[in-house]
Design a protein around this motif. Structure first.
Motif, PDB file in Angstrom:
ATOM      1  N   MET A   1       1.052  -8.662   0.478  1.00 52.23           N
ATOM      2  CA  MET A   1       0.629  -7.518   1.272  1.00 52.23           C
ATOM      3  C   MET A   1       0.279  -7.984   2.681  1.00 52.23           C
ATOM      4  O   MET A   1      -0.275  -9.046   2.878  1.00 52.23           O
ATOM      5  CB  MET A   1      -0.575  -6.839   0.619  1.00 52.23           C
ATOM      6  CG  MET A   1      -0.263  -6.263  -0.749  1.00 52.23           C
ATOM      7  SD  MET A   1      -1.726  -5.539  -1.503  1.00 52.23           S
ATOM      8  CE  MET A   1      -2.043  -4.208  -0.354  1.00 52.23           C
ATOM      9  N   THR A   2       0.600  -7.188   3.663  1.00 57.49           N
ATOM     10  CA  THR A   2       0.416  -7.605   5.046  1.00 57.49           C
ATOM     11  C   THR A   2      -1.052  -7.510   5.479  1.00 57.49           C
ATOM     12  O   THR A   2      -1.536  -8.367   6.186  1.00 57.49           O
ATOM     13  CB  THR A   2       1.281  -6.748   5.983  1.00 57.49           C
ATOM     14  OG1 THR A   2       1.005  -5.367   5.749  1.00 57.49           O
ATOM     15  CG2 THR A   2       2.754  -7.016   5.726  1.00 57.49           C
ATOM     16  N   MET A   3      -1.767  -6.482   5.073  1.00 58.07           N
ATOM     17  CA  MET A   3      -3.167  -6.361   5.471  1.00 58.07           C
ATOM     18  C   MET A   3      -4.030  -7.283   4.621  1.00 58.07           C
ATOM     19  O   MET A   3      -3.687  -7.627   3.499  1.00 58.07           O
ATOM     20  CB  MET A   3      -3.631  -4.918   5.343  1.00 58.07           C
ATOM     21  CG  MET A   3      -3.727  -4.415   3.917  1.00 58.07           C
ATOM     22  SD  MET A   3      -4.229  -2.695   3.853  1.00 58.07           S
ATOM     23  CE  MET A   3      -2.726  -1.885   4.387  1.00 58.07           C
ATOM     24  N   THR A   4      -5.138  -7.715   5.194  1.00 58.38           N
ATOM     25  CA  THR A   4      -6.053  -8.557   4.445  1.00 58.38           C
ATOM     26  C   THR A   4      -7.441  -8.421   5.069  1.00 58.38           C
ATOM     27  O   THR A   4      -7.692  -7.517   5.865  1.00 58.38           O
ATOM     28  CB  THR A   4      -5.580 -10.021   4.411  1.00 58.38           C
ATOM     29  OG1 THR A   4      -6.404 -10.763   3.510  1.00 58.38           O
ATOM     30  CG2 THR A   4      -5.601 -10.659   5.788  1.00 58.38           C
ATOM     31  N   ARG A  12     -15.276  -3.846   3.534  1.00 59.65           N
ATOM     32  CA  ARG A  12     -15.922  -2.526   3.540  1.00 59.65           C
ATOM     33  C   ARG A  12     -15.128  -1.541   4.401  1.00 59.65           C
ATOM     34  O   ARG A  12     -15.054  -0.350   4.084  1.00 59.65           O
ATOM     35  CB  ARG A  12     -17.351  -2.642   4.064  1.00 59.65           C
ATOM     36  CG  ARG A  12     -18.322  -3.264   3.090  1.00 59.65           C
ATOM     37  CD  ARG A  12     -19.758  -3.150   3.566  1.00 59.65           C
ATOM     38  NE  ARG A  12     -20.629  -3.921   2.705  1.00 59.65           N
ATOM     39  CZ  ARG A  12     -20.970  -5.185   2.915  1.00 59.65           C
ATOM     40  NH1 ARG A  12     -20.520  -5.810   3.992  1.00 59.65           N
ATOM     41  NH2 ARG A  12     -21.760  -5.822   2.079  1.00 59.65           N
ATOM     42  N   ALA A  13     -14.543  -2.029   5.489  1.00 61.50           N
ATOM     43  CA  ALA A  13     -13.739  -1.159   6.341  1.00 61.50           C
ATOM     44  C   ALA A  13     -12.521  -0.633   5.580  1.00 61.50           C
ATOM     45  O   ALA A  13     -12.149   0.540   5.721  1.00 61.50           O
ATOM     46  CB  ALA A  13     -13.300  -1.908   7.602  1.00 61.50           C
ATOM     47  N   LEU A  14     -11.907  -1.475   4.760  1.00 63.54           N
ATOM     48  CA  LEU A  14     -10.790  -1.008   3.935  1.00 63.54           C
ATOM     49  C   LEU A  14     -11.261   0.066   2.951  1.00 63.54           C
ATOM     50  O   LEU A  14     -10.585   1.079   2.736  1.00 63.54           O
ATOM     51  CB  LEU A  14     -10.172  -2.174   3.161  1.00 63.54           C
ATOM     52  CG  LEU A  14      -9.406  -3.233   3.946  1.00 63.54           C
ATOM     53  CD1 LEU A  14      -8.862  -4.298   2.989  1.00 63.54           C
ATOM     54  CD2 LEU A  14      -8.268  -2.617   4.740  1.00 63.54           C
ATOM     55  N   LEU A  15     -12.425  -0.172   2.353  1.00 59.27           N
ATOM     56  CA  LEU A  15     -12.959   0.787   1.383  1.00 59.27           C
ATOM     57  C   LEU A  15     -13.290   2.136   2.015  1.00 59.27           C
ATOM     58  O   LEU A  15     -13.342   3.153   1.318  1.00 59.27           O
ATOM     59  CB  LEU A  15     -14.209   0.211   0.713  1.00 59.27           C
ATOM     60  CG  LEU A  15     -13.980  -0.872  -0.345  1.00 59.27           C
ATOM     61  CD1 LEU A  15     -15.297  -1.546  -0.707  1.00 59.27           C
ATOM     62  CD2 LEU A  15     -13.319  -0.289  -1.588  1.00 59.27           C
ATOM     63  N   SER A  16     -13.495   2.149   3.311  1.00 55.12           N
ATOM     64  CA  SER A  16     -13.853   3.401   3.987  1.00 55.12           C
ATOM     65  C   SER A  16     -12.637   4.240   4.357  1.00 55.12           C
ATOM     66  O   SER A  16     -12.780   5.377   4.815  1.00 55.12           O
ATOM     67  CB  SER A  16     -14.659   3.098   5.257  1.00 55.12           C
ATOM     68  OG  SER A  16     -13.827   2.507   6.243  1.00 55.12           O
ATOM     69  N   ASP A  17     -11.436   3.695   4.142  1.00 56.01           N
ATOM     70  CA  ASP A  17     -10.219   4.406   4.542  1.00 56.01           C
ATOM     71  C   ASP A  17      -9.124   4.156   3.514  1.00 56.01           C
ATOM     72  O   ASP A  17      -8.097   3.546   3.800  1.00 56.01           O
ATOM     73  CB  ASP A  17      -9.777   3.944   5.937  1.00 56.01           C
ATOM     74  CG  ASP A  17      -8.642   4.801   6.489  1.00 56.01           C
ATOM     75  OD1 ASP A  17      -8.493   5.956   6.040  1.00 56.01           O
ATOM     76  OD2 ASP A  17      -7.901   4.295   7.365  1.00 56.01           O
ATOM     77  N   LEU A  18      -9.342   4.631   2.303  1.00 53.79           N
ATOM     78  CA  LEU A  18      -8.439   4.352   1.184  1.00 53.79           C
ATOM     79  C   LEU A  18      -7.267   5.344   1.150  1.00 53.79           C
ATOM     80  O   LEU A  18      -7.448   6.540   1.401  1.00 53.79           O
ATOM     81  CB  LEU A  18      -9.202   4.446  -0.136  1.00 53.79           C
ATOM     82  CG  LEU A  18     -10.307   3.399  -0.341  1.00 53.79           C
ATOM     83  CD1 LEU A  18     -11.138   3.754  -1.563  1.00 53.79           C
ATOM     84  CD2 LEU A  18      -9.704   2.007  -0.481  1.00 53.79           C
ATOM     85  N   PRO A  19      -6.072   4.870   0.810  1.00 53.07           N
ATOM     86  CA  PRO A  19      -4.946   5.797   0.612  1.00 53.07           C
ATOM     87  C   PRO A  19      -5.250   6.787  -0.503  1.00 53.07           C
ATOM     88  O   PRO A  19      -5.968   6.472  -1.463  1.00 53.07           O
ATOM     89  CB  PRO A  19      -3.794   4.873   0.214  1.00 53.07           C
ATOM     90  CG  PRO A  19      -4.194   3.510   0.670  1.00 53.07           C
ATOM     91  CD  PRO A  19      -5.689   3.471   0.590  1.00 53.07           C
TER      92      PRO A  19
END
Length: 337
Positions: A1-4, A12-19
Motif C-alpha cells: 500500500m502506498t500510504m503509511t 490517528r489522522a488515518l482513523l479520522s478519515d476512513l473510506p
C-alpha cells in the motif's frame, strides 16, 4: 500500500478519515437480490453478507476469489509470569510449522483457496513484561502496526488476520480490561489449570494498575498491554479498511486488536464481520461490545485465524449465490417484482 504512517499521531489522522462503503453499489446489490430466483429473504444472513461485500467492493456483483490470510507471530514478556500452559519457544516452533504447511491454518487456507502469509515479528526480543511497565515503546508499537498495515494485499477481495504468540490471551484480556473495564476477561487460553488462571488474572490486574496513566487512549492501551502480533493485526485491519478490503475477524485475540481501533474511531470496524465465536470464555462478551454477530460457533480455541478461515467458505457461498444466480427475468421464472 502506498500510504503509511510513522507515528501514532499519523495513524490517528488515518482513523479520522476512513473510506466508506459505496452506497450506489449497495443499492444496486439490494435491487439485484430482490430479483434473484428465490423467495425474499430465503438465504437469510447470506443475503446481507453479499450486499455488505458489494458495498466495500463497489460492485453490484461482489467476488471472493482472492482471499488473503496473514498470520502474525510475537513473543510476550508477561509469559515469564507462568500465564500459559506452553513455553515461549513454542511460538518459534509453530512459525516453522506454518512455514512448512503443517498447521491447521495451512489446511484451511488450501481448502478455501486463500493465500497464506506468515510474519514473525522480532521473536528473539519479547515485548516488555507489562506488569513492570509498558510492553512496547511508541517506536516498537508503530513498527508492528506498520508491519500489519503493509501486509494487506490491496488486490485481495477478503482478508483474515490470525496470530501466534504464547501469552497472548493474557495480553488480549488485559487490553479488553483496559478498554471496557470490569473483571473476568481472563480465560484458560491454551488450557491453563486453576493456578495458571489465577496467575493470569493477577498479571492482568498488575499490568492495568502499573500502566494506568496510559489507559485513557486506546492506542496507548495497545502499546502498554499489547504484543507485536496484536498490534500487527490492528494495523492489518486498518490497512484493509484503507484498501476497501472486507475483513473476517477471528477469535478473542484478533477481536481485542480490532477493539483498539473501534474505541479509537467508532465505525472503524464497519468493514469487518465476526467469523466465529470461540470457546475462549470472554469472546462472546467482546463480540457483544463490538456489536458483531458471529457467523459460526464451533467451540474452536486454536487461534491462527482458523475460525475466520472457515467463515471464508460462508462468505464465498454468499457471494456465489448473489453474483451467480439468475434473476427471475433471466431465468424466465414467474414471480419477479
Amino acid at each position: 500500500m502506498t500510504m503509511t504512517f510513522q507515528t501514532l499521531a499519523e495513524l490517528r489522522a488515518l482513523l479520522s478519515d476512513l473510506p466508506m462503503p459505496d452506497p450506489a453499489a449497495i443499492a444496486a446489490a439490494e435491487a439485484r437480490n430482490g430479483q434473484l430466483t428465490k423467495p425474499p429473504g430465503a438465504l437469510g444472513r447470506l443475503e446481507k453478507l453479499a450486499v455488505w461485500m458489494a458495498g466495500w467492493q463497489g460492485t453490484e456483483k461482489p467476488r471472493a476469489d482472492r482471499p488473503q490470510i496473514a498470520i502474525f507471530a510475537g513473543n510476550h514478556g508477561v509469559a515469564a509470569k507462568g500465564v500459559s500452559a506452553f513455553p515461549a519457544e513454542v511460538t518459534v516452533q509453530m512459525v516453522a510449522n506454518f512455514t512448512h504447511g503443517g498447521a491447521a491454518i495451512n489446511q484451511l487456507a488450501k481448502a478455501f483457496g486463500a493465500r497464506l502469509d506468515v510474519h514473525a515479528l522480532d521473536l528473539d526480543h519479547p515485548t516488555g513484561d507489562f506488569t513492570e511497565g509498558p510492553a512496547m515503546t511508541e517506536a516498537e508499537v508503530v513498527a508492528a502496526l506498520r508491519k500489519g498495515f503493509e501486509a494487506v494485499d490491496p488486490q485481495a477481495d477478503l482478508f483474515v488476520a490470525g496470530e501466534m504468540g504464547i501469552g497472548n490471551t493474557t495480553s488480549a484480556a488485559a487490553i479488553a480490561t483496559a478498554l471496557y473495564g470490569g473483571t473476568g476477561w481472563a480465560g484458560r487460553g491454551t488450557g491453563v489449570d486453576d493456578a495458571g488462571l489465577r496467575r493470569k488474572e493477577a498479571a492482568i490486574a498488575a499490568g492495568v494498575e502499573r500502566n494506568r496513566a496510559l489507559l485513557g487512549d486506546p492506542l496507548q492501551v495497545l502499546r502498554a498491554l499489547g504484543g507485536r502480533e496484536i498490534a500487527a493485526m490492528a494495523g492489518a485491519i486498518l490497512g484493509a479498511r484503507m484498501a476497501r478490503v472486507p475483513v473476517i475477524l477471528d477469535g478473542f485475540i484478533a477481536c481485542a486488536a480490532a477493539a483498539v481501533l473501534d474505541r479509537a474511531a467508532p465505525g472503524a470496524l464497519d468493514h469487518c464481520i465476526a467469523g466465529h465465536q470461540s470457546a475462549e470464555g470472554a469472546h462472546a462478551r467482546l463480540l457483544e461490545k463490538l456489536g458483531k454477530e458471529p457467523l459460526l460457533a464451533l467451540g474452536l480455541r486454536l487461534g491462527e485465524g482458523s475460525g475466520a478461515a472457515l467463515a471464508i467458505g460462508v462468505v464465498k457461498g454468499a457471494v456465489a449465490c448473489h453474483s451467480g444466480m439468475a434473476t427471475f427475468a433471466e431465468a424466465g421464472v414467474a414471480g419477479g417484482g
